[in-house]
Write a protein that holds these residues in place. Sequence first.
Motif, PDB file in Angstrom:
ATOM      1  N   ARG A  71       0.841  -1.209   0.000  1.00 45.00           N
ATOM      2  CA  ARG A  71       0.000   0.000   0.000  1.00 45.00           C
ATOM      3  C   ARG A  71       0.875   1.258   0.000  1.00 45.00           C
ATOM      4  N   ASN A  72       1.892   1.268   0.887  1.00 40.98           N
ATOM      5  CA  ASN A  72       2.717   2.478   1.011  1.00 40.98           C
ATOM      6  C   ASN A  72       3.523   2.743  -0.261  1.00 40.98           C
ATOM      7  N   TRP A  73       4.025   1.663  -0.855  1.00 43.25           N
ATOM      8  CA  TRP A  73       4.844   1.818  -2.070  1.00 43.25           C
ATOM      9  C   TRP A  73       4.001   2.311  -3.235  1.00 43.25           C
ATOM     10  N   LEU A  74       2.748   1.820  -3.315  1.00 47.12           N
ATOM     11  CA  LEU A  74       1.906   2.194  -4.457  1.00 47.12           C
ATOM     12  C   LEU A  74       1.241   3.560  -4.300  1.00 47.12           C
ATOM     13  N   THR A  75       0.993   3.980  -3.048  1.00 50.43           N
ATOM     14  CA  THR A  75       0.213   5.215  -2.892  1.00 50.43           C
ATOM     15  C   THR A  75       1.070   6.441  -2.557  1.00 50.43           C
ATOM     16  N   ILE A  76       2.281   6.221  -2.051  1.00 55.18           N
ATOM     17  CA  ILE A  76       3.113   7.379  -1.679  1.00 55.18           C
ATOM     18  C   ILE A  76       4.118   7.655  -2.796  1.00 55.18           C
ATOM     19  N   PRO A  77       4.144   8.881  -3.320  1.00 55.32           N
ATOM     20  CA  PRO A  77       5.200   9.201  -4.295  1.00 55.32           C
ATOM     21  C   PRO A  77       6.543   9.320  -3.568  1.00 55.32           C
ATOM     22  N   HIS A  78       7.323   8.239  -3.666  1.00 58.60           N
ATOM     23  CA  HIS A  78       8.586   8.160  -2.936  1.00 58.60           C
ATOM     24  C   HIS A  78       9.740   8.809  -3.718  1.00 58.60           C
ATOM     25  N   VAL A  79      10.605   9.466  -2.973  1.00 63.16           N
ATOM     26  CA  VAL A  79      11.918   9.856  -3.517  1.00 63.16           C
ATOM     27  C   VAL A  79      12.929   9.465  -2.442  1.00 63.16           C
ATOM     28  N   THR A  80      14.091   8.958  -2.844  1.00 64.63           N
ATOM     29  CA  THR A  80      15.141   8.671  -1.855  1.00 64.63           C
ATOM     30  C   THR A  80      16.329   9.585  -2.106  1.00 64.63           C
ATOM     31  N   HIS A  81      16.721  10.297  -1.053  1.00 64.57           N
ATOM     32  CA  HIS A  81      17.859  11.219  -1.118  1.00 64.57           C
ATOM     33  C   HIS A  81      19.047  10.549  -0.423  1.00 64.57           C
ATOM     34  N   HIS A  82      20.209  10.548  -1.064  1.00 63.94           N
ATOM     35  CA  HIS A  82      21.402   9.902  -0.489  1.00 63.94           C
ATOM     36  C   HIS A  82      22.435  10.951  -0.065  1.00 63.94           C
ATOM     37  N   ASP A  83      23.055  10.690   1.079  1.00 62.34           N
ATOM     38  CA  ASP A  83      24.108  11.584   1.564  1.00 62.34           C
ATOM     39  C   ASP A  83      25.056  10.753   2.432  1.00 62.34           C
ATOM     40  N   ASP A  84      26.176  11.337   2.819  1.00 60.76           N
ATOM     41  CA  ASP A  84      27.115  10.679   3.738  1.00 60.76           C
ATOM     42  C   ASP A  84      27.311  11.590   4.936  1.00 60.76           C
ATOM     43  N   ALA A  85      27.399  10.987   6.125  1.00 60.04           N
ATOM     44  CA  ALA A  85      27.706  11.786   7.316  1.00 60.04           C
ATOM     45  C   ALA A  85      29.093  11.384   7.809  1.00 60.04           C
ATOM     46  N   ASP A  86      29.922  12.390   8.076  1.00 55.82           N
ATOM     47  CA  ASP A  86      31.269  12.110   8.586  1.00 55.82           C
ATOM     48  C   ASP A  86      31.148  11.808  10.089  1.00 55.82           C
ATOM     49  N   ILE A  87      31.367  10.541  10.458  1.00 54.79           N
ATOM     50  CA  ILE A  87      31.204  10.167  11.878  1.00 54.79           C
ATOM     51  C   ILE A  87      32.554   9.788  12.503  1.00 54.79           C
ATOM     52  N   THR A  88      33.651  10.335  11.942  1.00 52.48           N
ATOM     53  CA  THR A  88      34.985  10.015  12.472  1.00 52.48           C
ATOM     54  C   THR A  88      35.077  10.401  13.951  1.00 52.48           C
ATOM     55  N   ARG A  89      34.655  11.616  14.287  1.00 50.68           N
ATOM     56  CA  ARG A  89      34.722  12.061  15.693  1.00 50.68           C
ATOM     57  C   ARG A  89      33.757  11.263  16.554  1.00 50.68           C
ATOM     58  N   LEU A  90      32.560  11.028  16.000  1.00 48.75           N
ATOM     59  CA  LEU A  90      31.541  10.268  16.740  1.00 48.75           C
ATOM     60  C   LEU A  90      32.061   8.877  17.097  1.00 48.75           C
ATOM     61  N   GLU A  91      32.748   8.216  16.146  1.00 48.19           N
ATOM     62  CA  GLU A  91      33.234   6.866  16.406  1.00 48.19           C
ATOM     63  C   GLU A  91      34.284   6.857  17.524  1.00 48.19           C
ATOM     64  N   GLY A  92      35.147   7.879  17.552  1.00 45.95           N
ATOM     65  CA  GLY A  92      36.141   7.993  18.631  1.00 45.95           C
ATOM     66  C   GLY A  92      35.441   8.191  19.971  1.00 45.95           C
ATOM     67  N   TYR A  93      34.466   9.061  19.963  1.00 43.32           N
ATOM     68  CA  TYR A  93      33.724   9.388  21.182  1.00 43.32           C
ATOM     69  C   TYR A  93      32.949   8.156  21.675  1.00 43.32           C
ATOM     70  N   ARG A  94      32.324   7.451  20.730  1.00 39.56           N
ATOM     71  CA  ARG A  94      31.507   6.270  21.072  1.00 39.56           C
ATOM     72  C   ARG A  94      32.403   5.184  21.687  1.00 39.56           C
ATOM     73  N   LYS A  95      33.570   4.980  21.075  1.00 38.13           N
ATOM     74  CA  LYS A  95      34.488   3.954  21.567  1.00 38.13           C
ATOM     75  C   LYS A  95      34.909   4.285  23.009  1.00 38.13           C
ATOM     76  N   ALA A  96      35.227   5.563  23.248  1.00 37.98           N
ATOM     77  CA  ALA A  96      35.658   5.972  24.592  1.00 37.98           C
ATOM     78  C   ALA A  96      34.527   5.754  25.594  1.00 37.98           C
ATOM     79  N   ARG A  97      33.298   6.088  25.199  1.00 37.12           N
ATOM     80  CA  ARG A  97      32.169   5.911  26.130  1.00 37.12           C
ATOM     81  C   ARG A  97      31.909   4.440  26.397  1.00 37.12           C
TER      82      ARG A  97
END
Length: 271
Positions: free
Chosen positions: A62-88
Motif C-alpha cells: 500500500r505504502n509503495w503504491l500510494t506514496i510518491p517516494h523519492v530517496t535522497h542519499h548523503d554521507d555523514a562524517d562520523i569520524t569524531r563520533l566513532e572515537g567518542y563512542r568507543k571511549a564511552r
Amino acid sequence: MSVESVANRPQANTNTDLGETRAPAFGANLPPWPHIDFAEYGEVEIKPVPRIQKLTGAFLTRNWLTIPHVTHHDDADITRLEGYRKARNEDNATVKLTPLVFLIKAVVRALQEFPQFNASLDGDGKNIVLKKYFHIGVAVDTRFGLLVPVLRDCDKKSVEELATELAAISQKAREKGLSMAEMSGGCFSISSLGGFGGTGFTPIVNAPEVAILGVTKTRLTAAPAEDGGINWRKMLPLSLSYDHRVINGADAARFAAFIGTVLADPQALAG
Ligand code: CAO
C-alpha cells in the motif's frame, strides 16, 4: 487540447458535472500474477509465507503504491563520533552504544529543526498534522519478519537509556514478537543495515509517517589533508526516503545534511 484528444484517452474518467478529468485508477488494469508450475523446470520446496510477513507485506505494498517516494542519499562524517563512542563504551561496559542511538538523537534534533518531517497527512489528505512529540520507530530484523518497535519520547532520553530500551525491545521482538501498541504512534522510522553491510538502499515510508532514514555500513573514505597527505574519514551512508506530497527535495537535502552536522559534534548530541 481538443475535445477529441481527451475523449480518445482510453482510461480517462471524465466527471462532466465538475468538468474535470480524473486520473485512471492505477492497479485496476494490471495483468494477473503469473501462476507457474515451477516444478516443471526443476526441484522446488514450498513453504507458506509467515503470517507477519503477509501482514507487513500488505502495508508495504500500500505504502509503495500510494506514496510518491523519492530517496535522497548523503554521507555523514562520523569520524569524531566513532572515537567518542568507543571511549564511552570503554568507560561503561554495562551498556553498549552503537551508532544507531546517536542517530536517533540526531534525527530528533532534525525533526525539531524541520517540523514538516514530524508530520502526517490526515485521513482525507486535506490537512498536515504536525506532532510535538518525538517517538522514533526502529526496524528490527526478526524470524517473524520485519517489526518496527517505537521508542517513545526520544528527546527526553540519554543515549544509554535509548540503547538499553532498544536492546530490550529488539530482544523481545526477536523472541516473542511485539504487540500493535508497541509498534504504534511513531513519528519517523530508522532502518539500520549498518551491521550487515551495503552502500545505500530505498527504505519504504512507514505511513502515516512522511519520511524514513536508512543507514548502511560505515566506510573509510580518503580525503585530502591540509599537508597534502591523506586524511581517512569514517563516512556513514544515509538514504532518506520521503513522501513527495509533503516534503520537497531541497528540504530533504537540508534534513540529511543537518543530520551530518549534528553527528559531527557527538558531545553536544549525547549531552
Ligand atoms: N556501520 C558499521 N558498523 C555498524 C553500523 C554501521 N552503520 N551500525 C552498527 N554497526 C555495528 C555495531 O556497532 C555492532 O558492532 P559490534 O558487534 O562490533 O559491537 C554490529 O554492527 C551489530 O550491531 P547491531 O545490529 O547489534 O546493533 P544496532 O544498534 O546497529 O542495530 C537493530 C540494532 C535491532 C536495529 C539491528 O540489529 C537490526 O535488526 N537491523 C535490521 C533492520 C532491518 O532489517 N532493516 C531493513 C528494513 S527493510 O526490510
